[in-house]
Design a protein around this motif. Structure first.
Motif, PDB file in Angstrom:
ATOM      1  N   SER A 189       0.825  -1.208   0.000  1.00 17.81           N
ATOM      2  CA  SER A 189       0.000   0.000   0.000  1.00 17.81           C
ATOM      3  C   SER A 189       0.861   1.261   0.000  1.00 17.81           C
ATOM      4  O   SER A 189       0.360   2.341  -0.284  1.00 17.81           O
ATOM      5  CB  SER A 189      -0.959   0.009   1.195  1.00 17.81           C
ATOM      6  OG  SER A 189      -0.238  -0.087   2.397  1.00 17.81           O
ATOM      7  N   GLU A 190       2.142   1.104   0.294  1.00 19.52           N
ATOM      8  CA  GLU A 190       3.059   2.251   0.201  1.00 19.52           C
ATOM      9  C   GLU A 190       4.464   1.751  -0.137  1.00 19.52           C
ATOM     10  O   GLU A 190       4.840   0.628   0.203  1.00 19.52           O
ATOM     11  CB  GLU A 190       3.064   3.073   1.480  1.00 19.52           C
ATOM     12  CG  GLU A 190       3.294   2.288   2.732  1.00 19.52           C
ATOM     13  CD  GLU A 190       3.069   3.136   3.977  1.00 19.52           C
ATOM     14  OE1 GLU A 190       3.978   3.157   4.814  1.00 19.52           O
ATOM     15  OE2 GLU A 190       1.999   3.747   4.097  1.00 19.52           O
ATOM     16  N   TYR A 191       5.222   2.588  -0.812  1.00 20.61           N
ATOM     17  CA  TYR A 191       6.518   2.177  -1.343  1.00 20.61           C
ATOM     18  C   TYR A 191       7.511   1.776  -0.258  1.00 20.61           C
ATOM     19  O   TYR A 191       8.329   0.883  -0.468  1.00 20.61           O
ATOM     20  CB  TYR A 191       7.131   3.280  -2.221  1.00 20.61           C
ATOM     21  CG  TYR A 191       8.445   2.837  -2.801  1.00 20.61           C
ATOM     22  CD1 TYR A 191       8.487   1.926  -3.855  1.00 20.61           C
ATOM     23  CD2 TYR A 191       9.654   3.272  -2.259  1.00 20.61           C
ATOM     24  CE1 TYR A 191       9.684   1.478  -4.370  1.00 20.61           C
ATOM     25  CE2 TYR A 191      10.865   2.824  -2.765  1.00 20.61           C
ATOM     26  CZ  TYR A 191      10.871   1.927  -3.816  1.00 20.61           C
ATOM     27  OH  TYR A 191      12.062   1.474  -4.307  1.00 20.61           O
ATOM     28  N   ARG A 192       7.455   2.377   0.904  1.00 19.58           N
ATOM     29  CA  ARG A 192       8.476   2.066   1.920  1.00 19.58           C
ATOM     30  C   ARG A 192       8.470   0.593   2.325  1.00 19.58           C
ATOM     31  O   ARG A 192       9.474   0.072   2.782  1.00 19.58           O
ATOM     32  CB  ARG A 192       8.354   2.979   3.128  1.00 19.58           C
ATOM     33  CG  ARG A 192       7.132   2.771   3.956  1.00 19.58           C
ATOM     34  CD  ARG A 192       7.139   3.732   5.110  1.00 19.58           C
ATOM     35  NE  ARG A 192       5.867   3.665   5.807  1.00 19.58           N
ATOM     36  CZ  ARG A 192       5.639   4.260   6.927  1.00 19.58           C
ATOM     37  NH1 ARG A 192       6.571   4.982   7.482  1.00 19.58           N
ATOM     38  NH2 ARG A 192       4.478   4.155   7.498  1.00 19.58           N
ATOM     39  N   ALA A 193       7.350  -0.101   2.134  1.00 16.05           N
ATOM     40  CA  ALA A 193       7.317  -1.540   2.408  1.00 16.05           C
ATOM     41  C   ALA A 193       8.110  -2.324   1.357  1.00 16.05           C
ATOM     42  O   ALA A 193       8.630  -3.397   1.637  1.00 16.05           O
ATOM     43  CB  ALA A 193       5.875  -2.037   2.447  1.00 16.05           C
ATOM     44  N   ILE A 194       8.196  -1.792   0.157  1.00 21.00           N
ATOM     45  CA  ILE A 194       8.932  -2.435  -0.926  1.00 21.00           C
ATOM     46  C   ILE A 194      10.403  -2.037  -0.906  1.00 21.00           C
ATOM     47  O   ILE A 194      11.281  -2.817  -1.272  1.00 21.00           O
ATOM     48  CB  ILE A 194       8.293  -2.075  -2.286  1.00 21.00           C
ATOM     49  CG1 ILE A 194       6.893  -2.707  -2.361  1.00 21.00           C
ATOM     50  CG2 ILE A 194       9.153  -2.518  -3.460  1.00 21.00           C
ATOM     51  CD1 ILE A 194       6.077  -2.277  -3.557  1.00 21.00           C
TER      52      ILE A 194
END
Length: 129
Positions: free
Chosen positions: A96-101
């Motif tokens: 749901s947000e880039y920081r997880a990737i």
């Protein structure tokens, strides 16, 4: 995976029960999974099953679906639920947000994007004859 809310899940659940789909909860996520299982059982490809959601499911949702042979992502036409995708030669990820990737190996070189509304993205394993 389902993030969202289906407003027609009760009616759809009853229709799917008539088609032999069984449910153990009153959850709309289970209805979405039952719908996709029914479409696949009826011979639809993963792409076709998800495209059917655009006609048959009311509400807002983002789906990530895995099968034995593939993986697919789709957002509803309004796309109010956040989603980001990233892809390398070695992996595909969704969050749901880039920081997880961003913490994944090779994320700095990954192709990243926000999935478009009402578009199905499919990655399937090549079938060997």
């Amino acid at each position: 995976m389902h993030n969202g809310s289906l407003s027609n899940h009760n009616r759809l659940r009853e229709n799917l029960r008539r088609e032999g789909i069984r449910f153990v909860s009153e959850n709309d996520t289970e209805v979405a999974a039952g719908y996709l299982a029914w479409r696949l059982r009826e011979g639809a490809s993963l792409q076709q099953a998800l495209e059917g959601c655009l006609d048959d499911l009311d509400g807002f949702y983002t789906f990530a679906v895995g099968t034995r042979d593939g993986f697919a992502v789709m957002r509803d036409p309004i796309a109010c639920k956040p989603a980001v995708m990233a892809e390398t030669d070695d992996w595909v990820a969704m969050a749901s947000e880039y920081r997880a990737i961003a913490v994944l190996p090779g994320a700095d070189g990954a192709r990243s994007w926000e999935p478009e509304p009402a578009r199905v993205y499919v990655w399937e394993r090549e079938r060997v004859a």
